[in-house]
Design a protein around this motif. Structure first.
Motif: not given
Length: 944
Positions: A923-942
Motif C-alpha cells: 500500500r502506498e500513500r495517496n496524493k493527499d497523504g492518506t493510505l490506500e485502501d487494502p483491497g477492492r471488490f470487482h464485478v465484471s465479465i471475464g
C-alpha cells in the motif's frame, strides 16, 4: 396432403453398364414460388458426367430430401451420346403469417409458443394437424379441459396465412390443499408454498414440480425421510390437491469436537445416508460411515461416539437428535513402500512411478488407501505396455505400528511371460500406405506386444487411410478374435488387420441442401475444394467449422455420398444446413463496478438478401452509483448523469468475391473518463481475413470527432479529430474462444494516427502518433482446472515532435490526446486497485497519467496469473496474482504495482461473470497523504 411422386423412367440395361453417363441438358418446370429460382439453380448444377444412371438417380434422391415438394417427377431422354433431364416440380406454399390468439381470456404465455409451425416454413397440413392435437392436450394440462379452436387457412398463390382463434373455456381452478401430515410446520409450509396458485388454473406439471421443490426444501430443514405425492380431487372444475405424506419425522444433528473437518461435510455425509437407506439410521451405520470418511483422509484412528435423544420443538413435533462426539486423532504417516517379484522394472523405477502418480495424501507421505488400490491398476498397465500381458499385482499388503501412527505397504508382482509381435499383416491396405502405417503404429514386428496401444493403432490406421482420401476406409475385424492371435506359449503374437479401404473419394460436384434463403456462393466461399481433389474427414470438419462461423445456421453437415462402386472414383459432397432465425431483439440489464447499473439493447437482422450481410443497432446506457473511477477534483463536484453508447453496424462476409469480411459502423457515445467527460462521434471500417483456421489478419480505419468537457486540466477541454489505421494479427490456439482451458492466444496491433489519415493538423495541435500493443494469453490445463496467464505490453510515441513556440513557451507541435493514452482499465485492470491508484506514474509527484502531457513516449505493462478450479459445469473458483503499471518516457519494472486475491466465476454461454477481490501487496500513500485502501471488490465479465 398431396404426396411426392417420383416417376422413374428406366433405361436399357446396356446403358446402366456404360462406363460414363453424360448429362448435357436440364429442363426444369416449377410452379410459381419464391423458392423456384433456388431450386432451379440447384438442379442446373447437375449437368456433367456420372458413372452410370444409378449414380444420377442417387444424386436426384439426395436433392429430393431437401423437402418442400408437393409433387416431383423427372424423365431422362437419350440424345445421341448424351442425355437430357426433364424435371417437373410443384413446391408447397410457404407460411406467410401466423395469427394466433385467445378469444375469451388471456394465457400466461404467448400462444405461438404452443405450436411448432413457423412463418417462412413450407406449409404442411399433417404437421399443422399434429400441432392442433398437441395444442389441445397442452391446454388441457394447463387447466383448460374444455378448450377449442377455430382454424382458417387462406392461400394466395404460393403463400399461406394461418388464422387460429383459441377458446380456452372455463378453467379448472385450484382451490386448496389437504394433507395427512401430523406436522403443523409441514402443513403451514405447504399452504404457503401453494398460496400463489389459489384460484388459478390447475396445471398438473407445474404443481408436480412445485411439490418436488417443496420436498427438497423440507429435506434441507431436517425432514430427511419425507416423501410426498398428490392426487387432484376434481369436482365441478374445482381442484383440491390431496397431498399424501409419509415419514414426516424430523431429525437434527449436533457435532462435537470437530477440528480437522468442516461441519457441513459431515452433515452432508449423514444426509446422504438417509437418502440411501430411507429409514431412521442406526448408530452403527452412522459411526461406520463417518469413520470410513476419516480413513480416506488418513485419519485411521478417528472414533465416533453417538448419543440420541428426543425433544419437542416449538411446533410440538418430536425431534430425534443425534449428538456425535468425534475424536479425529492424527493422520497416519506412510513410512515405506516395498516391491517384491519385480525384474523388468527396478525398485527405484517402481518407487518413482509410485511418487509420480501419487494423489494428494500420498504425495505428502500419508496413508491413502484409495491411491494404493489405484496404483495396482496403474502398475499393471505399465507392465502390459511392455508386453507382460499376463502380469499380476497382489496387494497392497499394509503393516501398521501398534498405534496406527505409521504404516508401510508392499506389492507382490508376478510378471509372467513377455509377449512379442511375431507377424504384422495388413490385408486390403492400399500398397502406397503400407510404409507410412508401419512407421506410425506402436505394435511392430519384433517389439513387445502392447495391447493398450493397439486401440490407438486401430484408430491410427483408419485415420491414415481417411486422410489420404480413402474416406470410408475401415478395419473390419476390430472387435474380432482374428485381430490378435497368441502362440501356445504366449510368447508370440500375430496381428492381422482385415481392411476395407473402399474407393479413393474425390470430388465430383458439391450439392447444397437447406439453404432456402442463403445464396450458394456464400457457402461455396467456405469450401476450398476443386473437382478431382480428394475428400478427407479433416477437410469436411474444417468446412463445417467455416460455414458454422458465419453464424447463419443452426446446424451444418458436410459429408460425401457413399456409392456402391469399389473403384477409385469421384463422388458428390453433400453440404446440408439448417438456417436459423435471422432477426434478433435482445435486452440485457447488468451491473459493473466501474460503470454502475447498465442496460443494453440490440436489434439485428442477418443474412440480408441471402448474402451474409447483417445490420445491427446496439445501444447501451449506464448510470454510475458512485464516482470512484473519476479523479478527486471531479468526485468533489458530485456531477452525475446517464452515459450512453449507440452504434449502427453493417457487416458483410466475403466482399467483392474475396475471402475478406468487412464491417462498417457509426456510433455516438457520451462517456465519463478519469479526468474529463467526452462526446464521441465515430465511424470505422474493418476488414478481416482468416489466413488459416487459427491465424487472422485485420485492418481498421477509424475517424473520430471528440468533444471533451468538464476536464480537470484545461488542455483537455476542447475538440479533437483523430483519424487512424490499425493493422492487427491474431494467432489463436485456444480450445474455445469463450471458455478456454488449454492453448494460447497472441494478438499484435499497431494504431497509426496522423493527418494523412484525417487526424487534426492545426496551429495549436497536430495529432500524429503510433500505439503498439501486444496481448498474449496462455492456458495450462491440470486436473479439474486450468492455469490462465495474461501478458500485455504496449508502447506509444508522439511523432509530432517538431518544436514550436506557443505563448512564448517552446513545446512540441503535438502530443497524444488524453483519450488515447494508455490506461489500466477494462481488460487491463489490476484487481485490488481503483482507477486512480493503478494509473499513477512512478515518482514522488504521484500524478495520474492523465495529468501528464505525453509529448514523447508512454508504456503499459500488465501481467496476470490465475489458477482456476472447476467446481462444476457452471461454477469456477481460483486465486490470482496481478501486476501492472503505466510509465512515461522510461520503463522500470521494479515500480510495478501488484496484488493477490480470490476469484469466483459463473460460467455463461458468452463468457464468465467474475466476482473478484484483490489485496494490494504494497500500500502506498495517496496524493493527499492518506493510505490506500487494502483491497477492492470487482464485478465484471471475464476478459481472459
Amino acid at each position: 396432403m398431396k404426396f411426392i411422386f417420383l416417376f422413374l423412367f428406366l433405361l436399357p440395361l446396356q446403358l446402366l453398364a456404360a462406363p460414363d453417363f453424360i448429362l448435357s441438358e436440364i429442363e426444369l418446370e416449377c410452379t410459381v414460388s419464391e423458392f423456384c429460382a433456388t431450386r432451379k439453380l440447384r438442379y442446373s448444377n447437375l449437368i456433367g458426367n456420372y458413372r452410370s444412371l444409378l449414380h444420377l438417380k442417387e444424386t436426384l434422391r439426395i436433392l429430393a430430401t431437401d423437402g418442400g415438394y408437393e409433387s416431383l417427377s423427372y424423365q431422362i431422354i437419350k440424345k445421341a451420346e448424351t442425355h437430357k433431364l426433364i424435371v417437373k416440380m410443384k413446391l408447397k406454399p410457404t407460411i406467410d403469417v401466423i395469427n394466433i390468439g385467445t378469444v375469451d381470456r388471456n394465457l400466461d404465455m404467448d400462444p405461438i409458443q404452443l405450436i411448432t409451425i413457423k412463418e417462412g416454413d413450407f406449409f404442411e397440413t399433417q404437421k399443422l394437424k399434429a400441432d392442433l392435437i398437441n395444442l389441445q392436450k397442452r391446454l388441457e394440462t394447463m387447466g383448460y379441459p374444455y378448450n377449442s379452436h377455430q382454424l382458417n387457412v387462406v392461400q394466395k398463390e404460393d403463400k399461406v396465412i394461418v388464422n387460429l382463434a383459441i377458446t380456452l373455456g372455463e378453467p379448472r381452478v385450484f382451490k386448496r390443499i389437504k394433507t395427512n401430515s401430523t406436522s403443523t410446520y409441514v402443513n403451514q409450509f405447504l399452504e404457503s408454498k401453494f398460496f400463489t396458485f389459489y384460484n388459478k388454473p390447475f396445471e398438473y406439471t407445474k404443481f408436480k414440480l412445485y411439490l418436488d421443490e417443496a420436498q427438497k426444501e423440507l429435506f434441507s430443514y431436517g425432514y430427511y425421510l419425507i416423501n410426498m405425492d398428490f392426487t387432484p380431487d376434481i369436482k365441478k372444475n374445482r381442484v383440491v390437491l390431496d397431498i399424501k405424506i409419509t415419514q414426516d419425522k424430523l431429525f437434527a444433528f449436533d457435532f462435537k469436537n470437530l477440528k480437522k473437518e468442516h461441519r457441513e461435510v459431515i452433515h452432508e455425509l449423514v444426509k446422504d445416508l438417509f437418502r440411501k437407506y430411507k429409514r431412521p439410521l442406526s448408530e452403527s451405520i452412522i459411526k461406520m460411515a463417518i469413520e470410513d470418511h476419516y480413513n480416506q483422509k488418513a485419519l485411521l484412528n478417528a472414533e465416533v461416539r453417538i448419543e440420541t435423544e428426543k425433544y419437542r420443538n416449538r411446533y410440538m413435533e418430536n425431534v430425534t437428535l443425534y449428538r456425535l462426539f468425534l475424536d479425529e486423532g492424527e493422520k497416519t504417516r506412510l513410512t515405506g513402500v516395498n516391491f517384491l517379484g519385480n525384474s523388468h522394472f527396478s525398485k527405484s523405477q517402481l518407487k518413482e512411478m509410485f511418487d509420480k502418480e501419487a494423489f494428494e495424501l500420498a504425495k505428502l507421505r500419508y496413508y491413502d488407501h484409495e491411491y494404493f488400490n489405484y496404483f495396482v491398476g496403474y502398475l499393471k498397465s505399465k507392465y502390459i505396455e511392455k508386453g507382460f500381458v499376463h502380469v499380476k499385482v497382489v496387494g497392497p499388503a499394509t503393516t501398521f505400528d501398534s498405534q496406527k501412527k505409521d504404516a508401510s505397504i508392499e506389492y507382490i508382482i508376478q510378471e509372467g511371460q513377455r509377449a512379442f509381435v511375431r507377424n504384422l499383416v495388413f490385408e486390403g491396405l492400399p500398397p502406397e500406405l503400407e510404409d507410412k502405417v508401419l512407421s506410425k503404429v506402436t505394435n511392430k514386428a519384433g517389439v513387445p506386444f502392447n495391447p493398450i496401444a493397439l486401440a490407438e493403432d486401430l484408430k491410427l490406421v483408419t485415420s491414415i487411410m481417411q486422410e489420404k482420401g480413402y474416406y470410408f476406409g475401415e478395419i473390419l475385424n476390430t472387435n474380432d478374435e482374428t485381430l490378435v492371435a497368441y502362440s501356445k506359449s504366449g510368447a508370440d503374437v500375430d496381428l492381422r488387420y482385415i481392411i476395407d479401404s473402399g474407393p479413393m473419394v474425390k470430388l465430383n460436384r458439391i450439392i447444397y441442401l437447406g439453404n432456402n434463403h442463403t445464396r450458394k456462393k456464400v457457402l461455396a466461399k467456405k469450401i476450398l475444394l476443386e473437382p478431382g481433389e480428394i475428400i478427407t474427414p479433416e477437410k469436411t470438419r474444417n468446412y463445417e467449422a467455416n460455414i458454422s462461423a458465419t453464424g447463419l445456421f443452426n446446424s451444418v453437415s458436410v459429408t460425401p455420398v457413399r456409392h456402391s462402386s469399389k473403384i477409385n472414383t469421384a463422388t458428390d459432397l453433400i453440404v446440408k444446413v439448417t438456417e436459423r432465425e435471422f432477426g434478433l431483439v435482445e435486452f440485457a440489464p447488468g451491473y459493473r463496478t466501474d460503470l454502475g447499473i447498465k442496460l443494453t439493447g440490440t436489434v439485428s437482422y442477418m443474412n440480408i438478401g441471402g448474402m451474409n450481410r447483417a445490420v445491427t443497432l446496439r445501444s447501451q446506457v449506464n448510470y454510475r452509483l458512485n464516482n470512484q473511477t473519476l479523479d478527486p477534483t471531479r468526485r468533489e463536484q458530485g456531477k452525475k448523469f446517464w452515459e450512453h453508447n449507440t452504434s449502427l453496424t453493417y457487416t458483410q462476409g466475403d466482399i467483392f468475391n474475396t475471402l475478406i469480411d468487412s464491417s462498417t459502423s457509426t456510433s455516438y457515445q457520451r462517456k465519463r473518463f478519469y479526468s474529463f467527460d467526452a462526446d464521441i462521434a465515430r465511424a470505422n471500417l474493418i476488414l478481416t481475413r482468416d489466413i488459416t483456421k487459427r491465424f487472422t489478419s485485420s485492418a481498421r480505419y477509424q475517424i473520430e470527432n471528440i468533444i471533451q468537457s468538464n476536464a480537470t486540466e484545461e488542455r483537455d477541454n476542447g475538440s479533437f479529430r483523430i483519424g487512424a489505421i490499425t493493422p492487427s494479427l491474431t494467432y489463436d490456439l485456444r480450445n474455445s474462444p469463450v471458455l478456454p482451458v488449454r492453448g494460447a492466444f497472441f494478438n499484435l496491433s499497431c494504431e497509426f494516427a496522423n493527418p494523412f489519415f484525417g487526424s487534426q493538423k492545426e496551429a495549436d495541435l497536430t495529432i500524429n502518433y503510433y500505439k503498439l500493443v501486444s496481448r498474449n494469453r496462455f492456458y495450462i490445463p491440470y486436473k479439474n482446472g486450468t492455469v490462465a496467464i495474461s501478458m500485455v505490453a504496449g508502447t506509444q510515441k508522439n511523432l509530432a515532435t517538431e518544436e514550436v513556440v506557443r505563448d512564448g513557451v517552446p513545446q512540441t507541435e503535438g502530443y497524444i490526446p488524453n483519450i488515447k493514452v494508455f490506461r489500466l482499465t477494462g481488460m487491463d485492470i489490476v484487481r485490488g486497485f481503483n482507477d486512480e491508484e493503478i494509473n499513477r506514474v512512478p515518482g514522488e509527484s504521484k500524478d495520474d497519467i492523465s495529468e501528464v502531457k505525453i509529448d514523447d513516449r508512454a508504456y503499459l505493462a500488465n501481467f496476470k496469473v490465475e489458477p482456476r478450479y472447476f467446481i462444476n459445469d457452471a461454477l469456477m473458483a481460483g486465486v490470482f496474482y496481478d501486476a501492472g503499471r503505466v510509465f512515461v518516457n522510461q520503463v522500470d519494472f521494479s515500480e510495478l504495482r501488484d496484488s493477490v486475491g480470490i476469484t469466483f466465476k459463473i460460467l455463461t454461454p458468452v463468457g464468465t461473470l467474475d466476482f473478484d477481490y484483490g489485496i494490494k501487496l504494497l500500500r502506498e500513500r495517496n496524493k493527499d497523504g492518506t493510505l490506500e485502501d487494502p483491497g477492492r471488490f470487482h464485478v465484471s465479465i471475464g476478459f481472459f
